[in-house]
Scaffold this motif. Sequence first.
Motif, PDB file in Angstrom:
ATOM      1  N   THR A 276       0.847  -1.209   0.000  1.00  0.00           N
ATOM      2  CA  THR A 276       0.000   0.000   0.000  1.00  0.00           C
ATOM      3  C   THR A 276       0.873   1.246   0.000  1.00  0.00           C
ATOM      4  O   THR A 276       0.637   2.198  -0.761  1.00  0.00           O
ATOM      5  CB  THR A 276      -0.919  -0.001   1.247  1.00  0.00           C
ATOM      6  OG1 THR A 276      -1.688  -1.197   1.243  1.00  0.00           O
ATOM      7  CG2 THR A 276      -1.831   1.214   1.259  1.00  0.00           C
ATOM      8  N   ARG A 277       1.884   1.212   0.846  1.00  0.00           N
ATOM      9  CA  ARG A 277       2.760   2.376   0.961  1.00  0.00           C
ATOM     10  C   ARG A 277       3.521   2.618  -0.350  1.00  0.00           C
ATOM     11  O   ARG A 277       3.658   3.762  -0.799  1.00  0.00           O
ATOM     12  CB  ARG A 277       3.737   2.140   2.108  1.00  0.00           C
ATOM     13  CG  ARG A 277       4.530   3.348   2.454  1.00  0.00           C
ATOM     14  CD  ARG A 277       5.247   3.153   3.768  1.00  0.00           C
ATOM     15  NE  ARG A 277       5.928   4.367   4.131  1.00  0.00           N
ATOM     16  CZ  ARG A 277       6.461   4.604   5.311  1.00  0.00           C
ATOM     17  NH1 ARG A 277       6.368   3.716   6.255  1.00  0.00           N
ATOM     18  NH2 ARG A 277       7.062   5.755   5.559  1.00  0.00           N
ATOM     19  N   ALA A 278       3.979   1.551  -0.969  1.00  0.00           N
ATOM     20  CA  ALA A 278       4.722   1.704  -2.226  1.00  0.00           C
ATOM     21  C   ALA A 278       3.814   2.313  -3.304  1.00  0.00           C
ATOM     22  O   ALA A 278       4.239   3.179  -4.079  1.00  0.00           O
ATOM     23  CB  ALA A 278       5.256   0.351  -2.681  1.00  0.00           C
ATOM     24  N   PHE A 279       2.560   1.875  -3.344  1.00  0.00           N
ATOM     25  CA  PHE A 279       1.622   2.412  -4.329  1.00  0.00           C
ATOM     26  C   PHE A 279       1.378   3.904  -4.081  1.00  0.00           C
ATOM     27  O   PHE A 279       1.441   4.723  -5.005  1.00  0.00           O
ATOM     28  CB  PHE A 279       0.298   1.628  -4.261  1.00  0.00           C
ATOM     29  CG  PHE A 279      -0.720   2.099  -5.241  1.00  0.00           C
ATOM     30  CD1 PHE A 279      -0.625   1.759  -6.583  1.00  0.00           C
ATOM     31  CD2 PHE A 279      -1.791   2.904  -4.834  1.00  0.00           C
ATOM     32  CE1 PHE A 279      -1.577   2.210  -7.499  1.00  0.00           C
ATOM     33  CE2 PHE A 279      -2.733   3.354  -5.741  1.00  0.00           C
ATOM     34  CZ  PHE A 279      -2.630   2.998  -7.085  1.00  0.00           C
ATOM     35  N   LEU A 280       1.137   4.258  -2.830  1.00  0.00           N
ATOM     36  CA  LEU A 280       0.890   5.672  -2.511  1.00  0.00           C
ATOM     37  C   LEU A 280       2.137   6.517  -2.776  1.00  0.00           C
ATOM     38  O   LEU A 280       2.028   7.669  -3.224  1.00  0.00           O
ATOM     39  CB  LEU A 280       0.434   5.821  -1.059  1.00  0.00           C
ATOM     40  CG  LEU A 280      -0.917   5.176  -0.727  1.00  0.00           C
ATOM     41  CD1 LEU A 280      -1.231   5.318   0.762  1.00  0.00           C
ATOM     42  CD2 LEU A 280      -2.042   5.789  -1.556  1.00  0.00           C
TER      43      LEU A 280
END
Length: 378
Positions: free
Chosen positions: A323-327
């Motif tokens: 999730t963090r990588a996508f954001l």
Amino acid sequence: MDKILDSLKTLAQKPLSEAKALPRDVYISADILHHELEHIFGHDWICAGRNDEIPNVGDYLTFDLGDQPLLLVRGTDNNIHARANVCLHRMMRLADGSGHTKKFTCPYHAWTYDIDGRLVAAAYMDRSSCFDRRHMHLPEIRCEIFHGWIYVSMNKDAVPISNLLADLDPLVAPYQMDKYVTIFRQHNVWQTNWKHLTENFMEGYHLPVAHKNTVGAYFGLMDTCFDDRGSFDHFTYQTFTKSSNAPVGSAHPDNKTLTGTARNTSIMPTVFPTHMYVLAPDHLWYLSLQPLGVDQVKILYGAAIAPEVLAAQKNVDDYIAKTRAFLDDVQEEDRFVVENIFKGAQAPLSTSGPLSWLERENHEFAQYLARRLCKGDE
Ligand code: FES
Ligand SMILES: [Fe+2]
């Protein structure tokens, strides 16, 4: 500066069909920034993070509001308090980062404060006749919670945030975002004027272009247009209904609160001046901005996940990392845009052009700026 403010005022009075982007001087003038620091950042509510980051008595985090370092502590009354993060002796910064404590001890001469801000110990002060520990407290500023967000203000007369955002309340309440679980919080510094980033966040016009490799692929742009939603003095917003093949942004089956299209709909509020978030049925992410100069913005950036989504993950760490990588990818796309807009705004031949009807929020932001910065518009 008066000429710049006059042009802002004239622009703000126009209907959207005649509105243009803000003139370049609004972004690059040091006088305007000085005026903003006083009338916007010293006046309005600034988001300092999320309530669930410091859930227990003695939990704290640090946050700098302009030149004022703050300690946000959950006190013995179980409420969060925001106090000066500056020692009452020789003005040393008391704490950094976040954590849990029973007391704050100054790293310089060890004056010590309890979690309610009282000075409780100071060695070798018994010969100082002007010292009386019993009357020494770290000064406190306003701190209020709205649906899980912590807001702070240097303005002791600020209208309560829940009053200012009364019209936003019914729009966000069904998501129960106060129950979302924070997964990270970090600070970034980008080379742009803070208003470029606020404006970039709030309009959906750029999504299919600047974000075509991430979130832009899953939105219907026309969803962003509301002719009948009214406008508000303290915030603006858009909603987006995502296509059903979007990898994120839909309610989990265990979410029994949202119904119909609301299960695929995200809302993007911008609370003026600088708190922006994407609130989806399964997650949220947010920015809270402060200027470091006309050409630099400090960004508090974080995200939180709906509890039923987190509970359903087999590997929570992996899910959070993805999730963090996508954001982060979405952030990088925005950084590219806003840093290059600022370069453009510095160019002598640059001019600000007409707004699209998809940039209504930008015009509402210009109207907010005019109310704060132009005499007689308060
Ligand atoms: S400055 Fe904090 S104890 Fe001296
Ligand atoms: Fe964006």
